[in-house]
Design a protein around this motif. Sequence first.
Motif, mmCIF file in Angstrom:
data_model
loop_
_atom_site.group_PDB
_atom_site.id
_atom_site.type_symbol
_atom_site.label_atom_id
_atom_site.label_comp_id
_atom_site.label_asym_id
_atom_site.label_seq_id
_atom_site.Cartn_x
_atom_site.Cartn_y
_atom_site.Cartn_z
ATOM 1 N N GLN A 249 0.824 -1.203 0.000
ATOM 2 C CA GLN A 249 0.000 0.000 0.000
ATOM 3 C C GLN A 249 0.861 1.257 0.000
ATOM 4 O O GLN A 249 0.355 2.363 0.167
ATOM 5 C CB GLN A 249 -0.924 -0.007 1.225
ATOM 6 N N LEU A 250 2.170 1.050 -0.177
ATOM 7 C CA LEU A 250 3.099 2.175 -0.174
ATOM 8 C C LEU A 250 3.972 2.159 -1.433
ATOM 9 O O LEU A 250 5.201 2.205 -1.368
ATOM 10 C CB LEU A 250 3.987 2.118 1.077
ATOM 11 N N PRO A 251 3.344 2.094 -2.605
ATOM 12 C CA PRO A 251 4.143 2.127 -3.830
ATOM 13 C C PRO A 251 4.657 3.536 -4.111
ATOM 14 O O PRO A 251 3.974 4.528 -3.831
ATOM 15 C CB PRO A 251 3.149 1.686 -4.901
ATOM 16 N N VAL A 252 5.854 3.596 -4.642
ATOM 17 C CA VAL A 252 6.416 4.864 -5.111
ATOM 18 C C VAL A 252 6.840 4.628 -6.558
ATOM 19 O O VAL A 252 7.877 4.031 -6.818
ATOM 20 C CB VAL A 252 7.608 5.318 -4.262
ATOM 21 N N ILE A 253 6.019 5.064 -7.487
ATOM 22 C CA ILE A 253 6.271 4.807 -8.905
ATOM 23 C C ILE A 253 7.119 5.953 -9.438
ATOM 24 O O ILE A 253 6.623 7.038 -9.758
ATOM 25 C CB ILE A 253 4.947 4.671 -9.675
ATOM 26 N N ALA A 254 8.429 5.692 -9.487
ATOM 27 C CA ALA A 254 9.366 6.760 -9.833
ATOM 28 C C ALA A 254 10.709 6.156 -10.202
ATOM 29 O O ALA A 254 10.989 4.988 -9.905
ATOM 30 C CB ALA A 254 9.530 7.722 -8.649
ATOM 31 N N ASP A 255 11.528 6.948 -10.835
ATOM 32 C CA ASP A 255 12.907 6.582 -11.105
ATOM 33 C C ASP A 255 13.645 6.423 -9.779
ATOM 34 O O ASP A 255 13.457 7.205 -8.835
ATOM 35 C CB ASP A 255 13.564 7.677 -11.940
ATOM 36 N N ALA A 256 14.493 5.410 -9.686
ATOM 37 C CA ALA A 256 15.170 5.115 -8.429
ATOM 38 C C ALA A 256 16.029 6.284 -7.951
ATOM 39 O O ALA A 256 15.993 6.650 -6.766
ATOM 40 C CB ALA A 256 16.025 3.864 -8.595
ATOM 41 N N ARG A 257 16.804 6.870 -8.850
ATOM 42 C CA ARG A 257 17.701 7.946 -8.422
ATOM 43 C C ARG A 257 16.929 9.155 -7.927
ATOM 44 O O ARG A 257 17.257 9.731 -6.876
ATOM 45 C CB ARG A 257 18.634 8.335 -9.575
ATOM 46 N N ARG A 258 15.897 9.526 -8.662
ATOM 47 C CA ARG A 258 15.134 10.696 -8.241
ATOM 48 C C ARG A 258 14.362 10.429 -6.959
ATOM 49 O O ARG A 258 14.222 11.308 -6.102
ATOM 50 C CB ARG A 258 14.200 11.117 -9.369
ATOM 51 N N ALA A 259 13.869 9.215 -6.798
ATOM 52 C CA ALA A 259 13.154 8.881 -5.568
ATOM 53 C C ALA A 259 14.100 8.879 -4.371
ATOM 54 O O ALA A 259 13.746 9.361 -3.287
ATOM 55 C CB ALA A 259 12.482 7.523 -5.714
ATOM 56 N N LEU A 260 15.304 8.355 -4.553
ATOM 57 C CA LEU A 260 16.270 8.337 -3.456
ATOM 58 C C LEU A 260 16.715 9.747 -3.075
ATOM 59 O O LEU A 260 16.885 10.058 -1.893
ATOM 60 C CB LEU A 260 17.475 7.480 -3.841
ATOM 61 N N ASP A 261 16.915 10.590 -4.077
ATOM 62 C CA ASP A 261 17.255 11.989 -3.772
ATOM 63 C C ASP A 261 16.142 12.654 -2.955
ATOM 64 O O ASP A 261 16.410 13.377 -1.985
ATOM 65 C CB ASP A 261 17.476 12.764 -5.068
ATOM 66 N N ALA A 262 14.897 12.382 -3.352
ATOM 67 C CA ALA A 262 13.767 12.967 -2.630
ATOM 68 C C ALA A 262 13.666 12.414 -1.219
ATOM 69 O O ALA A 262 13.401 13.157 -0.251
ATOM 70 C CB ALA A 262 12.475 12.712 -3.402
ATOM 71 N N LEU A 263 13.893 11.115 -1.059
ATOM 72 C CA LEU A 263 13.855 10.515 0.276
ATOM 73 C C LEU A 263 14.935 11.103 1.170
ATOM 74 O O LEU A 263 14.691 11.364 2.368
ATOM 75 C CB LEU A 263 14.043 8.998 0.179
ATOM 76 N N ALA A 264 16.121 11.300 0.621
ATOM 77 C CA ALA A 264 17.214 11.866 1.420
ATOM 78 C C ALA A 264 16.845 13.240 1.958
ATOM 79 O O ALA A 264 17.144 13.578 3.118
ATOM 80 C CB ALA A 264 18.481 11.941 0.577
ATOM 81 N N THR A 265 16.178 14.032 1.137
ATOM 82 C CA THR A 265 15.753 15.359 1.580
ATOM 83 C C THR A 265 14.707 15.263 2.671
ATOM 84 O O THR A 265 14.786 15.952 3.707
ATOM 85 C CB THR A 265 15.197 16.156 0.386
ATOM 86 N N GLU A 266 13.710 14.393 2.464
ATOM 87 C CA GLU A 266 12.604 14.289 3.415
ATOM 88 C C GLU A 266 12.998 13.588 4.716
ATOM 89 O O GLU A 266 12.347 13.783 5.745
ATOM 90 C CB GLU A 266 11.437 13.539 2.763
ATOM 91 N N LEU A 267 14.046 12.778 4.671
ATOM 92 C CA LEU A 267 14.477 12.059 5.878
ATOM 93 C C LEU A 267 15.654 12.746 6.565
ATOM 94 O O LEU A 267 16.253 12.185 7.488
ATOM 95 C CB LEU A 267 14.874 10.630 5.513
ATOM 96 N N ALA A 268 15.974 13.949 6.144
ATOM 97 C CA ALA A 268 17.100 14.690 6.735
ATOM 98 C C ALA A 268 16.929 14.786 8.255
ATOM 99 O O ALA A 268 15.860 15.144 8.752
ATOM 100 C CB ALA A 268 17.194 16.080 6.127
#
Length: 644
Positions: free
Chosen positions: A356-375
Amino acid sequence: MITPSAETPQDGPSTRTMTVAQALTTFLANQWTVDGEVRERTIAGTFGIFGHGNVAGIGQALLQLDTEQPGLMPYHQARNEQAMVHQAVGYARMRRRRATYAATASVGPGAANMLTGAALATANRLPVLLLPSDTFATRVADPVLQQLEHPHDLGLQVTDAFRPVSRFFDRVQRPEQLFSIALAAMRVLTDPAETGAVTIALPEDVQAETIEVPVEFLQPREWHVRRPLAEPEELARAVEAIRGATAPFIVAGGGVLYSGAEDALRALVEATGIPVGATQAGVGSLAWDHPQYLGGVGATGSTASNRLAADADVVIGIGTRYSDFTTASRSAFQRPGVRFVNINVASFDAYKHGSQLPVIADARRALDALATELAGWRVDESYADRVAAEKAEWDAVVDRALAPSGAELPGQAEIIGAVLAASDPTDVLVQAAGALPGDLHKLWRVRDPLGYHVEYAFSTMGYEIAGGLGVRRAAPDRDVLVMVGDGSYLMLHTELVTAVAEGLKIVVVLVQNHGYASIGHLSETVGSDRYGTKYRRQDTAAPDFAEEQYLPIDLAANARSYGVDVIEVRPGPDVVRDLERAVRDAKASSRTTLVHVDADPLLYAPDGEGWWDVPVAEQSTLPSTQQARADYERQRTAQRPLLG
């Protein structure tokens, strides 16, 4: 860097008179993939074995194009149609799916021989362009040599078998169809979410027919790789789940490498402390000695990865399709209520395990976004300590497994240790089938993102040498180390002739097991006592080839007969050191070299606490099968539906 498109103003005629084959080959020579700052030819060249069906069509077109514009569409010979596709796959994977090869084959058996390669490409989500020839569209000479005949469907031919193993299939039944078919094929080839084997069936008469081709169809065309961003709502839900996790665990798949996301992954895990286990395709996402890298995960994984995976409350899958080896046949993730954050460019994979937690995105862009949000967020210190302890314990296990034992015949782990010791960080290890993939997943210490090339989605016996040539074409500045067992070598070794003919240097380490070592071991675990897995002389009193008299085969002589340099490593207490020296000598040579070494197939790599579901007969009179069934019933209790 991107160079400007080579399009020129159309001052001359708006069309050109060409055959369908000439139009297609010229079109393919002018297709470009653009991925950020990288621009390269989508179709780097064409492999071909000619027969009736393509010799007068695609064959003539390639000759004419090479005569008029040398180098625009390079042609390469091959010795087996299946191997042509394997070379294209090896090339495509090494180029991170931005480029591949086309492969053309003749009517009937030539086309059918590419089917295994097509299935391999599609299973691995790797782009290849297949151009199998077909029988006459006009049916004027019906039936022709090598044509199938089905009374219920006269149009059904060998090429129709490509439909279930291709991501795209079409047949050019009229010349006018070429334009839409070619463009649709290119779209699938260059789409990260859709790519795989792309098949254009070409009737032999249509290939040679004339058509007026719009000049714009022949001009350079760019296909920009889509790198989609995550939807804000999907990303927010994923971040919330990760922030609330006490034991998060990342499964790094091939999508990490295909999107060039290894630096983004490293930055994320260094900031958060989340541990990483890799699938076969994902090995290389982190270097083996990175503090957060715990090795392979699943049926052939490490104890470190599998123990952390079993206790994970949030599993973050990045670019993985969650094969049964990755999930240990759905026994790997044991924690009640475990949730899956699945990051994938393909929604098909992002929703797996009922996530129930899909993230349909390019891996690199999703990881960059996660790094920002998990700072600012990091795993608890106690969890970090456990990650470090499990990694240290497994690293010590691997140290012992790779070390020489002094035995006359080495085990496979020792052989891997010798090859690893002789290798350089940028070398590429190529493998596909048998016992080696499992042992390499546990033991190979990768030091470069593209240094580990194990084809395990289809695990095709015979892939290794052909795939290794594809890797070498894609990375001529790297040494390619092909490891192959005698069973897989005997399936498809003839591309060694291609290596000699084109001066493509690879190093082949041939491990002689005198049979199918992997299936032999599996056969024992399911109570079948290695039935039919040994290469022995047949004894009519023992029809399972169980006699201990080896066959008088000489695979070193076979390789030598092709013009390959051969180094034979003899059994003895120093065999592992001799093997390491032989691999170093082979690397120092400018020629393709095969290193032959005998192994003890009954010496196994250390157990990683993974499991693989292979059903055992419920009813048997054999005590070995009865015991195997009891063990199977016990192990199967760990399987879970894995609904997130």
